[in-house]
Design an enzyme around this catalytic site. Sequence first.
Site, PDB file in Angstrom:
ATOM      1  N   VAL A 122       0.864  -1.165   0.000  1.00 46.77           N
ATOM      2  CA  VAL A 122       0.000   0.000   0.000  1.00 46.77           C
ATOM      3  C   VAL A 122       0.904   1.220   0.000  1.00 46.77           C
ATOM      4  CG1 VAL A 122      -0.108   0.009   2.541  1.00 46.77           C
ATOM      5  CG2 VAL A 122      -1.935   1.113   1.238  1.00 46.77           C
ATOM      6  N   TRP A 545       7.887  -9.049  12.100  1.00 47.18           N
ATOM      7  CA  TRP A 545       7.914  -8.364  10.782  1.00 47.18           C
ATOM      8  C   TRP A 545       9.109  -7.461  10.557  1.00 47.18           C
ATOM      9  CZ3 TRP A 545       2.758  -5.301  10.112  1.00 47.18           C
ATOM     10  CH2 TRP A 545       1.661  -6.096  10.423  1.00 47.18           C
ATOM     11  N   HIS A 546      10.281  -7.912  10.856  1.00 47.85           N
ATOM     12  CA  HIS A 546      11.455  -7.054  10.711  1.00 47.85           C
ATOM     13  C   HIS A 546      12.520  -7.658   9.799  1.00 47.85           C
ATOM     14  CE1 HIS A 546      10.467  -5.179  14.932  1.00 47.85           C
ATOM     15  NE2 HIS A 546       9.645  -4.762  13.981  1.00 47.85           N
ATOM     16  N   HIS A 590      12.974  -1.718  16.432  1.00 47.28           N
ATOM     17  CA  HIS A 590      11.984  -1.802  15.362  1.00 47.28           C
ATOM     18  C   HIS A 590      12.557  -1.005  14.191  1.00 47.28           C
ATOM     19  CE1 HIS A 590       8.482  -3.438  17.771  1.00 47.28           C
ATOM     20  NE2 HIS A 590       9.458  -3.280  18.653  1.00 47.28           N
ATOM     21  N   PRO A 591      12.815  -1.639  13.039  1.00 51.52           N
ATOM     22  CA  PRO A 591      13.707  -1.037  12.036  1.00 51.52           C
ATOM     23  C   PRO A 591      13.151   0.151  11.263  1.00 51.52           C
ATOM     24  CG  PRO A 591      13.603  -3.435  11.788  1.00 51.52           C
ATOM     25  CD  PRO A 591      12.512  -3.045  12.731  1.00 51.52           C
ATOM     26  N   GLN A 592      11.863   0.489  11.400  1.00 49.46           N
ATOM     27  CA  GLN A 592      11.350   1.547  10.537  1.00 49.46           C
ATOM     28  C   GLN A 592      12.122   2.849  10.703  1.00 49.46           C
ATOM     29  OE1 GLN A 592       7.565   3.412  10.921  1.00 49.46           O
ATOM     30  NE2 GLN A 592       7.357   3.061  13.111  1.00 49.46           N
TER      31      GLN A 592
END
Length: 613
Positions: A122, A545-546, A590-592
């Site tokens: 998305v 989810w990383h 958290h990699p964002q």
Amino acid sequence: MLSPKLRVAALVPIALGLVTYPESSRAALFASHADLPRGKKYDYIVVGAGPGGSVVASRLSENSSNNVLLIEAGPDDDGVLAIEVPLLATGLQPNTVYDWNYTTTPQPGLDGRDVVYPRGRVLGGSSSINLMIWTWSSQDDFNRYATVSGDNGWSWNAIEPYYKKIEQVVAPTDHHDTSNEINISIHGTNGPVNITTPNAPYPIDSRVNATLGELSDQYPYNRDMNSGNPLGVGWTQSTYGNGIRSSASSSYIRPFISRPNLDVLVNTVVTRVIKTGRDVLTGLPIFSGVEVAQSKTSSVFAINATKEVILSAGAINTPQLLLLSGIGSSSPLAALGISKVVDSPAVGQHLADHILVTNQFTIADPEDDLLENLTRNATFTNELLTEWVTSKQGQLGNGPSNHVGWLRVPEDEQTWTAAEDASAGPTSPHFELLFSPGFVSTLEAAPATGSFMTVISVLVSPSSTGSVTLASSSAFDSPLIDPAYLNTSFDTQVLRAAIRSGANFLTASAWDGFITGRSGSFVDVDLTSDEEVDAWARSQGTTIWHPTGTARMGSCTDKTSVVDPDLRVKGTKGLRVVDASVLPYIPAAHPQAVVYAFAERAASLIKAGRRYC
């Protein structure tokens, strides 16, 4: 990002039913390649609209002489209530139009189970469907990146200013005093991404804080984990502001969509990168075009860039595209009828990910179980949703955990050698703890009766690495994803310590009368037995989810890496990667936030025309 099946999923049909679709008057947003302006030439084509691609496309388009095309495989995110409301995020995956809906290969370390593997599909990428936790990582993580790449520009001190450029710290919607929750002086205040601490209290917050006082030797309070030393437990900082998710799309794309030199193409899959020639001086293959299609059966269309193609499709799709384009190892490519153009054996290798285990506990008072109340009490749910819609306030404006802990296994409990320690250094945690007010599980539904809370244990410095390989020669077929979870004794030992630490946290007197026992399958686990704790981890482990590392950065001469310190794909000209796949080691975070920072620096390097190698 975190992916438990929170009980808030019951709200998602309501939220999706309130989706609004903006008018097509946004001239720079296109739903098909056929709608792109005829004859327009693009200097840069950016593939993927997550925290890597959105940042690079936005920053490059700041120069009015650059024409930039950003291509996203998924739909527009604008007006999707489930994306905007923070606590509704858990219903955005799996099996939705906003998710690639991947599944891993069977994992020997998880009793042969495969794992649902969500990735954002998305505008905004995974930043539009994640659970928004904002962590810069440790100074040791970045200093290791600098050492591995040979470029001190990736060190902690060099990267820290980019974080301040990204951030805009805003007050929580309930306007409570945050002076002891975040150190504003180390953060940015004018950046595009909104950052804040929780907008409303959770029933467990006061007990978490009391535990930090009672068990301070084991769980020290950390006022701000984004100082370079995240160790301790403190308030979660998240990518929302004024009660609304702040994504790569809402921060870097939508505010600038009117720029005449920035075009955004959604619902379009890039099927490969096209070799368009060879450089006269170096003989290197030039990759200056992309092939796109709307579906597996539709016709393909080529779009060329005059300067660069930048892959920001993420740690799964970027290596898939490189391999489909003939950049990889000869034998596996030949087996699928793909001609090798560039020999790059590391493409798709070194996949690293964080594994989580959810540990459930029963509590005495039903009013303290927020998630079950949202599921079971329609009146309560409607009140919270109405509160958010009318004022953007209330608990729906939070993420799943108001506190986060970053911890190392105590030295006297470490049963490995120093050489086996996969963490980057003494400021990098081995594991993470998250505290959620309800029953959270990726594998089993909450019991029909009872009230709960969950402590989530996460291995954040894994030594196991896996791979992403091709299942076919089509970009519309999912690749083979093998994270190789719990593939080393180090990983097993750390996750065991993390599970025990989560249970130990709740032994503080602050939980007396609140916690009544363990719940679900966790009740049968003997926490004093290594074998039983390890078996629990194997039966419950899943992704947070990383994924990272599948197109890893290395020094100019490092043949085990895919990109150089400028993030250019080695052995090519005109091709660069800017996303989580370039991280040489997975950050203990958290990699964002790390990807945002990498993208900001990458944009600066591209603008400057730097060539490190």
